[in-house]
Scaffold this motif. Structure first.
Motif, short mmCIF file in Angstrom:
data_model
loop_
_atom_site.label_atom_id
_atom_site.label_comp_id
_atom_site.label_asym_id
_atom_site.label_seq_id
_atom_site.Cartn_x
_atom_site.Cartn_y
_atom_site.Cartn_z
N GLU A 158 -53.43 64.11 -70.79
CA GLU A 158 -52.91 62.76 -70.96
C GLU A 158 -53.39 62.23 -72.31
OE1 GLU A 158 -53.84 60.38 -67.47
OE2 GLU A 158 -53.55 62.15 -66.21
N ASN A 184 -57.60 53.91 -65.77
CA ASN A 184 -56.14 54.08 -65.80
C ASN A 184 -55.43 52.83 -66.30
OD1 ASN A 184 -57.03 53.02 -63.20
ND2 ASN A 184 -54.88 53.11 -62.61
N SER A 188 -56.01 59.90 -62.09
CA SER A 188 -55.49 60.05 -63.46
C SER A 188 -56.63 60.45 -64.39
CB SER A 188 -54.88 58.72 -63.92
OG SER A 188 -55.85 57.68 -63.84
#
Length: 178
Positions: free
Chosen positions: A67, A36, A62
């Motif tokens: 993303e 991350n 995450s």
């Protein structure tokens, strides 16, 4: 967020971008945890590319495939708990390698995390030394193809010392086979 105080691979990548002839740098991370910090540092910079295979769900939470980065330069390949060689190699072969080739970097860094090993106590991916060696060989071939073999590896996670030692040795042998 807990495991790393300094993001050595991001510092190295940013430093490499300052060298003559190095305009684009890719980082490939095969640690069990999502990188991350590297993702956050690279998020808006089109000169930097970050690809990560990691277990999900898992700390830090995450690294979802959605993303993609503000510059479209992030590639996350989350693997489910208990994924092994088949899923890892498929993600590398079908997503990571093509992603790095399309980015066409001048330099490649590997965040080599060996905590995805089946014997590691912190998570539940089921990789072995030969999987890490295979991934390293694939990335070495990509580096030879796109950036004159410029490839650097940084040691990341690994919490079973025997598995870490075997995995790191397999990784270094693959790096040296060039």
């Amino acid at each position: 967020m807990g495991f790393c105080l300094f993001d050595n691979v991001a510092v190295g990548a940013l430093h490499a971008c300052q060298a003559p002839g190095i305009a684009r740098v890719a980082v490939v991370d095969f640690d069990v945890h999502h990188g991350n910090g590297t993702q956050a540092i690279f998020w808006q910079d089109p000169a930097l590319f970050f690809a990560s295979t990691h277990q999900m769900p898992l700390y830090p939470g995450s690294g979802g495939a959605s993303e993609r980065g503000g510059a479209g330069n992030i590639l996350n390949c989350p693997l489910p708990p208990n994924a092994g060689a088949r899923e890892f190699r498929q993600a590398m072969r079908e997503q990571v390698v093509p992603g790095v080739l399309a980015f066409d970097p001048d330099f490649i860094f590997i965040s080599a995390g060996f905590d995805a090993h089946a014997d590691d106590p912190l998570a539940s991916l089921r990789l072995h030394e030969d999987d890490f060696a295979w991934a390293t060989e694939e990335l070495r071939r990509v580096a030879a193809q796109v950036c004159g073999g410029r490839l650097v590896s940084t040691l990341e996670g690994g919490y079973n010392l025997q598995a870490l030692g075997r995995s790191a040795a397999a990784h270094v042998r693959a790096l040296m086979s060039a």
